[in-house]
Enzyme design. Structure first.
Site, PDB file in Angstrom:
ATOM      1  N   HIS A  32       0.852  -1.185   0.000  1.00  0.00           N
ATOM      2  CA  HIS A  32       0.000   0.000   0.000  1.00  0.00           C
ATOM      3  C   HIS A  32       0.891   1.240   0.000  1.00  0.00           C
ATOM      4  O   HIS A  32       2.012   1.215   0.533  1.00  0.00           O
ATOM      5  CB  HIS A  32      -0.884   0.029   1.243  1.00  0.00           C
ATOM      6  CG  HIS A  32      -1.982  -0.976   1.227  1.00  0.00           C
ATOM      7  ND1 HIS A  32      -3.127  -0.829   1.971  1.00  0.00           N
ATOM      8  CD2 HIS A  32      -2.122  -2.153   0.568  1.00  0.00           C
ATOM      9  CE1 HIS A  32      -3.931  -1.856   1.781  1.00  0.00           C
ATOM     10  NE2 HIS A  32      -3.339  -2.677   0.937  1.00  0.00           N
ATOM     11  N   GLU A  81       0.811   3.920   1.771  1.00  0.00           N
ATOM     12  CA  GLU A  81       1.218   4.374   3.101  1.00  0.00           C
ATOM     13  C   GLU A  81       2.388   3.559   3.635  1.00  0.00           C
ATOM     14  O   GLU A  81       3.357   4.124   4.151  1.00  0.00           O
ATOM     15  CB  GLU A  81       0.051   4.276   4.094  1.00  0.00           C
ATOM     16  CG  GLU A  81      -1.151   5.119   3.735  1.00  0.00           C
ATOM     17  CD  GLU A  81      -2.203   4.374   2.937  1.00  0.00           C
ATOM     18  OE1 GLU A  81      -3.390   4.689   3.107  1.00  0.00           O
ATOM     19  OE2 GLU A  81      -1.853   3.485   2.130  1.00  0.00           O
ATOM     20  N   CYS A  83      -6.309   2.063   5.719  1.00  0.00           N
ATOM     21  CA  CYS A  83      -6.968   0.817   6.103  1.00  0.00           C
ATOM     22  C   CYS A  83      -6.407   0.360   7.456  1.00  0.00           C
ATOM     23  O   CYS A  83      -5.460   0.955   7.976  1.00  0.00           O
ATOM     24  CB  CYS A  83      -6.716  -0.243   5.030  1.00  0.00           C
ATOM     25  SG  CYS A  83      -5.010  -0.867   5.007  1.00  0.00           S
ATOM     26  N   CYS A 125      -2.554  -0.283   7.363  1.00  0.00           N
ATOM     27  CA  CYS A 125      -1.768   0.954   7.316  1.00  0.00           C
ATOM     28  C   CYS A 125      -1.876   1.724   8.627  1.00  0.00           C
ATOM     29  O   CYS A 125      -0.882   2.318   9.070  1.00  0.00           O
ATOM     30  CB  CYS A 125      -2.205   1.801   6.134  1.00  0.00           C
ATOM     31  SG  CYS A 125      -1.815   1.017   4.543  1.00  0.00           S
TER      32      CYS A 125
END
Length: 155
Positions: free
Chosen positions: A59, A61, A89, A92
């Site tokens: 991801h 992040e 999410c 993260c």
């Protein structure tokens, strides 16, 4: 590294995250971008790379946090802020907590798995390691449009 000062800095850093998000779409990843800033300097930035790497943890992040840790030579990102185009999410949010990031600024809310207040709030829960300051909705329309366009082109 990029340094921005003055009023409107949240929007300026979010525009950098939007650039990373747009770049992610170029390799068929969902267009989400993230930028980590400390003391007015960008120390990490990334776009989603799940498709590119075939890695469910890639991801934006997490990749930006990894880049920031490499820049600083350590995993403790105390005093850092994370700008992301979509609400983090749970995975993260956990990485943000572990990195000791003090503030998260995001664009669009994530109605399905948002972990900064939309579905659950892992960042400000009193049961978590620390409470992270959250600023939602910065350039939300631009973030949502990037996502909408991406998914509309695939239908």
């Amino acid at each position: 590294m990029t340094r921005i000062v003055g009023d409107g800095r949240d929007e300026q850093y979010m525009r950098l995250a939007l650039e990373r998000a747009a770049a992610a779409a170029e390799h068929d990843d969902v267009p989400i971008g993230a930028v980590v800033v400390r003391n007015g300097e960008v120390i990490g930035a990334a776009g989603n790379e799940r498709e590119l790497r075939q890695d469910p943890t890639a991801h934006a992040e997490c990749l930006a946090i990894r880049a920031a840790s490499l820049t600083l030579g350590g995993w403790r990102l105390v005093g850092a802020e994370l700008y992301c185009t979509l609400e983090p999410c749970p995975m993260c949010a956990g990485a943000i907590q572990q990195a000791r990031i003090g503030r998260v600024i995001y664009g669009a809310p994530d109605q399905k798995i948002g972990a900064a207040g939309t579905v659950i709030d892992l960042l400000r829960s009193p049961r978590m390691l620390q409470r992270v300051q959250v600023t939602p909705g910065v350039l939300a329309a631009e973030s949502q449009e990037l996502l909408r366009s991406f998914f509309a082109s695939r239908r």
